[in-house]
Design an enzyme around this catalytic site. Structure first.
Site, PDB file in Angstrom:
ATOM      1  CB  SER A  80      -0.901   0.014   1.241  1.00 22.20           C
ATOM      2  OG  SER A  80      -1.552   1.264   1.372  1.00 22.20           O
ATOM      3  CE1 TYR A  93      -3.787  -2.612   5.068  1.00 25.12           C
ATOM      4  CE2 TYR A  93      -3.094  -0.399   4.461  1.00 25.12           C
ATOM      5  CZ  TYR A  93      -3.467  -1.686   4.103  1.00 25.12           C
ATOM      6  OH  TYR A  93      -3.517  -2.027   2.768  1.00 25.12           O
TER       7      TYR A  93
END
Length: 302
Positions: free
Chosen positions: A175, A188
């Protein structure tokens, strides 16, 4: 300094210039993409979201067999049936990548029932969308175990055979938040930063291993259930990516042996800005784009 070292120092800038020019030419005239007809592809988190689209895209582009790993049998079965209808052999196994023993056990079952995995796609991930103080300790551990350590176990399970065969590919769906974190997703962002370091180290470690490569994909916010409810201030300027587009670009990158893929390409500019802009300027960018509050409406998977 001896003569050889001096020559190397003189040649180094020339080598760098050569590689930059070569990369530019490859962008204009890409090499022929490799054939997938002999590849056995395993996708973790393959039952839904980006994982489901990745499995379908590998099937569409000619992969020989698809293997799905995940924790929810209903989703795995549905995706497996879709891929089978596309004409590709597809198998699914219940496996939690956070559980090291289960990964090694299921990897052995896969080798016995399906064969050698030649493309491993580490896609499984979770996000809890809370601040550090609001996030439960067990939830924080879960993020690290699935998003980061899970890659250690799956790669250790399948990479040795790829090295023996001198044929294989390890893919990580990472990501852009690994390089540009946001508040409200500290678990995350941290796990993805660790995952990126893992892939960068692995990619360099495999440079002298013929036939085995890596691809790390760093997408912007993707429109899936996992990030349901996340809002940016200017969605017209920063629209969420479609998971099918991420899947298609990822498979294309694997076939082109591309080591790192940023989606969209404008994310390169974001990373470049971070390297030289003062912190206060970066904070203003976050305020302008609304990333400070984008997780305030986060719902996640229902």
């Amino acid at each position: 300094m001896d003569l050889i070292s001096a020559c190397r120092m003189v040649l180094f800038p020339v080598q760098m210039l050569f590689h930059v020019v070569r990369a530019s030419v490859c962008l204009l005239f890409p090499d022929r993409k490799k054939d997938l007809s002999r590849e056995v592809v395993l996708v973790t988190g393959g039952g839904r979201g980006i994982g489901r689209h990745l499995a379908k895209e590998f099937s569409k582009q000619g992969a020989k067999k698809i293997i799905l790993w995940g924790r929810t049998e209903k989703c795995l079965k549905e995706t497996s049936e879709e891929i089978s209808l596309m004409g590709t052999e597809c198998y699914y196994f219940i496996c939690d990548v956070a559980n090291r023993e289960e990964v090694y056990r299921q990897a052995k079952v896969v080798r016995e029932k399906v064969g050698d995995v030649t493309i491993l796609v580490n896609n499984a991930a979770v996000v809890h969308g809370k601040s550090l103080m609001d996030c439960d300790d067990d939830a924080l551990l879960k993020s690290q175990h699935i998003n980061t350590l899970g890659q250690f176990w799956t790669t250790k399970a399948f990479l040795p055979r790829m090295l023996e065969l001198q044929h294989g590919h390890v893919v990580c769906i990472n990501s852009i938040l690994s390089q540009s974190p946001i508040p409200g997703a500290i678990d995350y962002c941290t796990s993805k930063a660790s995952s990126l370091a893992f892939m960068e180290s692995l990619t360099l470690g495999l440079l002298d291993c013929p036939g085995v490569g890596c691809t790390t994909v760093l997408p912007f916010h993707t429109n899936t259930e996992m990030f349901q409810g996340m809002r940016v201030r200017f969605p017209q300027l920063f629209p969420p990516l479609k998971p099918e587009v991420v899947a298609q670009k990822t498979v294309d990158a694997v076939r082109a042996d591309k080591a790192f893929l940023y989606l969209p390409w404008t994310m390169h500019a974001l990373v470049a800005l971070k390297s030289f802009m003062p912190q206060i300027a970066l904070e203003e960018i976050h305020k302008f784009t609304g990333s400070y509050t984008c997780m305030n409406t986060f719902k996640g998977r229902t």
